[in-house]
Design an enzyme around this catalytic site. Sequence first.
Site, PDB file in Angstrom:
ATOM      1  N   HIS A 144      42.685 -30.330 -14.445  1.00  0.00           N
ATOM      2  CA  HIS A 144      43.446 -29.638 -15.513  1.00  0.00           C
ATOM      3  C   HIS A 144      43.807 -28.230 -14.535  1.00  0.00           C
ATOM      4  O   HIS A 144      45.024 -27.754 -14.471  1.00  0.00           O
ATOM      5  CB  HIS A 144      42.652 -28.974 -16.655  1.00  0.00           C
ATOM      6  CG  HIS A 144      43.340 -27.821 -17.293  1.00  0.00           C
ATOM      7  ND1 HIS A 144      43.019 -26.714 -16.923  1.00  0.00           N
ATOM      8  CD2 HIS A 144      44.065 -27.690 -18.383  1.00  0.00           C
ATOM      9  CE1 HIS A 144      43.622 -25.589 -17.750  1.00  0.00           C
ATOM     10  NE2 HIS A 144      44.063 -26.276 -18.623  1.00  0.00           N
ATOM     11  N   ASN A 145      42.628 -27.763 -13.960  1.00  0.00           N
ATOM     12  CA  ASN A 145      42.961 -26.566 -13.016  1.00  0.00           C
ATOM     13  C   ASN A 145      43.689 -26.783 -11.830  1.00  0.00           C
ATOM     14  O   ASN A 145      44.551 -25.815 -11.689  1.00  0.00           O
ATOM     15  CB  ASN A 145      41.730 -25.855 -12.820  1.00  0.00           C
ATOM     16  CG  ASN A 145      40.842 -25.275 -13.843  1.00  0.00           C
ATOM     17  OD1 ASN A 145      40.960 -25.553 -14.730  1.00  0.00           O
ATOM     18  ND2 ASN A 145      39.877 -24.319 -13.348  1.00  0.00           N
ATOM     19  N   ARG A 187      20.451 -13.258 -19.787  1.00  0.00           N
ATOM     20  CA  ARG A 187      19.398 -12.785 -18.812  1.00  0.00           C
ATOM     21  C   ARG A 187      19.284 -11.317 -19.155  1.00  0.00           C
ATOM     22  O   ARG A 187      18.023 -10.685 -19.025  1.00  0.00           O
ATOM     23  CB  ARG A 187      19.584 -13.257 -17.462  1.00  0.00           C
ATOM     24  CG  ARG A 187      18.543 -12.814 -16.716  1.00  0.00           C
ATOM     25  CD  ARG A 187      18.841 -13.326 -15.129  1.00  0.00           C
ATOM     26  NE  ARG A 187      20.182 -12.674 -14.731  1.00  0.00           N
ATOM     27  CZ  ARG A 187      20.697 -12.857 -13.407  1.00  0.00           C
ATOM     28  NH1 ARG A 187      20.125 -13.804 -12.843  1.00  0.00           N
ATOM     29  NH2 ARG A 187      21.840 -12.656 -13.131  1.00  0.00           N
ATOM     30  N   VAL A 192      27.041 -19.625 -18.239  1.00  0.00           N
ATOM     31  CA  VAL A 192      26.670 -18.815 -16.863  1.00  0.00           C
ATOM     32  C   VAL A 192      27.368 -19.446 -15.623  1.00  0.00           C
ATOM     33  O   VAL A 192      27.911 -20.316 -15.682  1.00  0.00           O
ATOM     34  CB  VAL A 192      25.146 -18.721 -16.568  1.00  0.00           C
ATOM     35  CG1 VAL A 192      24.346 -18.312 -17.791  1.00  0.00           C
ATOM     36  CG2 VAL A 192      24.449 -20.039 -16.128  1.00  0.00           C
ATOM     37  N   GLU A 246      47.245 -26.680 -13.027  1.00  0.00           N
ATOM     38  CA  GLU A 246      47.524 -25.466 -13.246  1.00  0.00           C
ATOM     39  C   GLU A 246      48.010 -24.820 -12.207  1.00  0.00           C
ATOM     40  O   GLU A 246      48.930 -23.876 -11.834  1.00  0.00           O
ATOM     41  CB  GLU A 246      46.211 -24.649 -13.921  1.00  0.00           C
ATOM     42  CG  GLU A 246      46.298 -23.177 -14.090  1.00  0.00           C
ATOM     43  CD  GLU A 246      44.910 -22.651 -14.656  1.00  0.00           C
ATOM     44  OE1 GLU A 246      44.398 -23.271 -15.708  1.00  0.00           O
ATOM     45  OE2 GLU A 246      44.522 -21.581 -14.153  1.00  0.00           O
ATOM     46  N   SER A 250      38.846 -24.132 -21.372  1.00  0.00           N
ATOM     47  CA  SER A 250      39.999 -23.600 -20.922  1.00  0.00           C
ATOM     48  C   SER A 250      40.807 -22.661 -21.874  1.00  0.00           C
ATOM     49  O   SER A 250      40.692 -23.154 -23.107  1.00  0.00           O
ATOM     50  CB  SER A 250      41.151 -24.643 -20.350  1.00  0.00           C
ATOM     51  OG  SER A 250      42.157 -23.891 -19.864  1.00  0.00           O
ATOM     52  N   LYS A 265      38.473 -31.233 -16.614  1.00  0.00           N
ATOM     53  CA  LYS A 265      38.572 -29.821 -16.557  1.00  0.00           C
ATOM     54  C   LYS A 265      39.097 -29.097 -15.240  1.00  0.00           C
ATOM     55  O   LYS A 265      40.018 -28.521 -14.810  1.00  0.00           O
ATOM     56  CB  LYS A 265      37.641 -28.757 -17.111  1.00  0.00           C
ATOM     57  CG  LYS A 265      37.820 -27.246 -16.746  1.00  0.00           C
ATOM     58  CD  LYS A 265      38.770 -26.743 -17.562  1.00  0.00           C
ATOM     59  CE  LYS A 265      39.262 -25.284 -17.381  1.00  0.00           C
ATOM     60  NZ  LYS A 265      38.406 -24.344 -16.779  1.00  0.00           N
TER      61      LYS A 265
HETATM   62  P1  2AM Z   1      23.522 -11.498 -16.381  1.00  0.00           P
HETATM   63  O1  2AM Z   1      24.141 -10.820 -17.340  1.00  0.00           O
HETATM   64  O2  2AM Z   1      22.124 -11.061 -16.554  1.00  0.00           O
HETATM   65  O3  2AM Z   1      23.916 -11.334 -14.859  1.00  0.00           O
HETATM   66  C1  2AM Z   1      28.125 -14.825 -15.386  1.00  0.00           C
HETATM   67  O4  2AM Z   1      27.717 -14.132 -14.410  1.00  0.00           O
HETATM   68  C2  2AM Z   1      27.052 -15.027 -16.357  1.00  0.00           C
HETATM   69  O5  2AM Z   1      25.869 -15.645 -15.817  1.00  0.00           O
HETATM   70  C3  2AM Z   1      26.114 -13.860 -17.069  1.00  0.00           C
HETATM   71  O6  2AM Z   1      26.012 -13.861 -18.294  1.00  0.00           O
HETATM   72  C4  2AM Z   1      24.927 -13.719 -15.846  1.00  0.00           C
HETATM   73  O7  2AM Z   1      23.731 -12.999 -16.471  1.00  0.00           O
HETATM   74  C5  2AM Z   1      24.708 -15.110 -15.979  1.00  0.00           C
HETATM   75  N1  2AM Z   1      23.880 -15.565 -14.891  1.00  0.00           N
HETATM   76  C6  2AM Z   1      24.312 -15.541 -13.433  1.00  0.00           C
HETATM   77  N2  2AM Z   1      23.130 -15.693 -12.853  1.00  0.00           N
HETATM   78  C7  2AM Z   1      22.095 -16.201 -13.657  1.00  0.00           C
HETATM   79  C8  2AM Z   1      20.876 -16.750 -13.319  1.00  0.00           C
HETATM   80  N3  2AM Z   1      20.463 -17.097 -12.331  1.00  0.00           N
HETATM   81  N4  2AM Z   1      20.392 -16.825 -14.444  1.00  0.00           N
HETATM   82  C9  2AM Z   1      20.542 -16.570 -15.741  1.00  0.00           C
HETATM   83  N5  2AM Z   1      21.989 -16.148 -15.899  1.00  0.00           N
HETATM   84  C10 2AM Z   1      22.823 -15.876 -14.975  1.00  0.00           C
END
Ligand code: 2AM
Length: 488
Positions: free
Chosen positions: A193-194, A38, A81, A197, A135, A190
Amino acid sequence: MGSADTLSRIGLAGLAVMGQNLALNIAEKGFPISVYNRTTSKVDETVERARQEGNLPVRGFHDPRSFVLSIQKPRVIIVLVKAGAPVDQTIQTLSVHMEKGDCVIDGGNEWYENTERREKAMSELSLLYLGMGVSGGEEGARHGPSLMPGGSFEAYKNIEDILLKVAAQVPDSGPCVTYIGKGGSGNFVKMVHNGIEYGDMQLIAEAYDVLKSIGKLSNSELHDVFAEWNQGELLSFLIEITADIFSIKDDKGDGYLVDKVLDKTGMKGTGKWTVQQAAELSVAAPTIAASLDSRFLSGLKEERVNAANVFKHGGLSGILSNQFVDKRKLIDDVRQALYASKICSYAQGMNLIRAKSIEKGWDLKLGELARIWKGGCIIRAVFLDRIKKAYDRNPYLANLLIDPEFSKEILDRQAAWRRVVSLAINSGITTPGMCASLAYFDTYRRGRLPANLVQSQRDYFGAHTYERIDASGAFHTEWFKLAKKSKM
Ligand code: 2AM
């Protein structure tokens, strides 16, 4: 900026730490990859890293449409994300450009039901979906994680060749990936697994506490002990990094860094979910629950400092400073207590996975899970090979504790285990994970428990009925009336 002339084999959206490293790993294994984020600066950053790390085949895109169109069909896009709404938003952004048979793989720590909901919604658009546990942290993502993909088997088959190469490779046991099962099973596994952990980390912390607080070991001695343990049955990533931690000096002052770190443990939720699921499924997971409770209590730093003041004349400091301990014996006992406690913790995690598998009809293979955790992930350990072998011997094993090998290991260690726990209790040092494991073992191994009394109480005040040891059926007794009569 990439063009869509030559198509990439796969795409990855979400270029935070895990996404960036996984993308580079995939490219390094020879699969051209398109990347998107994004915030576009991370796209450029990733492409630059790929160039610096050996001109890896990574192409960056600033808009979702050209990103999607740059991938060969059937398209596969890994999304990394933040779990929850960001995944829905990212899927929405990408899926409008996707076509029948294309697939989204969510690689985040997602709640398994969200994956099931999304898989259903995607199938209505003729799109495929996988929820894949990943992981191994940053290092694992870059050089070989443990991968737990669940959902569409067809989608898994489309990228199996990539996953087999990208996952951690363990000699004699293969790549740390397998098709986990249908629906949200990859996320669920997963999650557990956590939880395991959490348990491992808590048990190690308790071993540290006993050795430091009762055995009076210095950091340098602790380093040596953990390094030595890492040569034997406890050999694992977490024991290895623990040994390392005791060797790191504080760069902002005197002494060791570990002594300057605030005693407050953070968490992101998968441990809590594990305990919630255990309760939902009526599966006892006391070691994992104890590790979660310990994190909660660690968070109450101010209250604890205050309480320490209230109880400072309780006499325990005297016990700690005056008692004689044979260091070598204590170290050996703690190693055994840690190992036995760990067996109980894994028994709980595995049984939780099995209970869910039965509920959902996932047909999960517990031995395979142990195998794919042998490398790449945070709980990687030689110990997992023993678990795999136990399930190879008997896939229907009711509990790891009764496997012939594990039962023998437990029996060999129980005296040391009991000594450590008693010593800790008598010294006022908390070993909630070790105690929970021991109580789990002691409860599980007893043919008769005091549950007869609890059931009698339930029937007394609530007419909940009870079963008898010598006759079938449900019985109810007018306990109150009988008791009144007997008092007369
Ligand atoms: P960003 O770099 O644009 O914030 C971890 O936070 C990952 O999730 C990042 O790559 C972040 O993008 C992405 N992310 C968090 N919220 C998001 C959203 N609503 N739409 C798309 N990407 C998102």
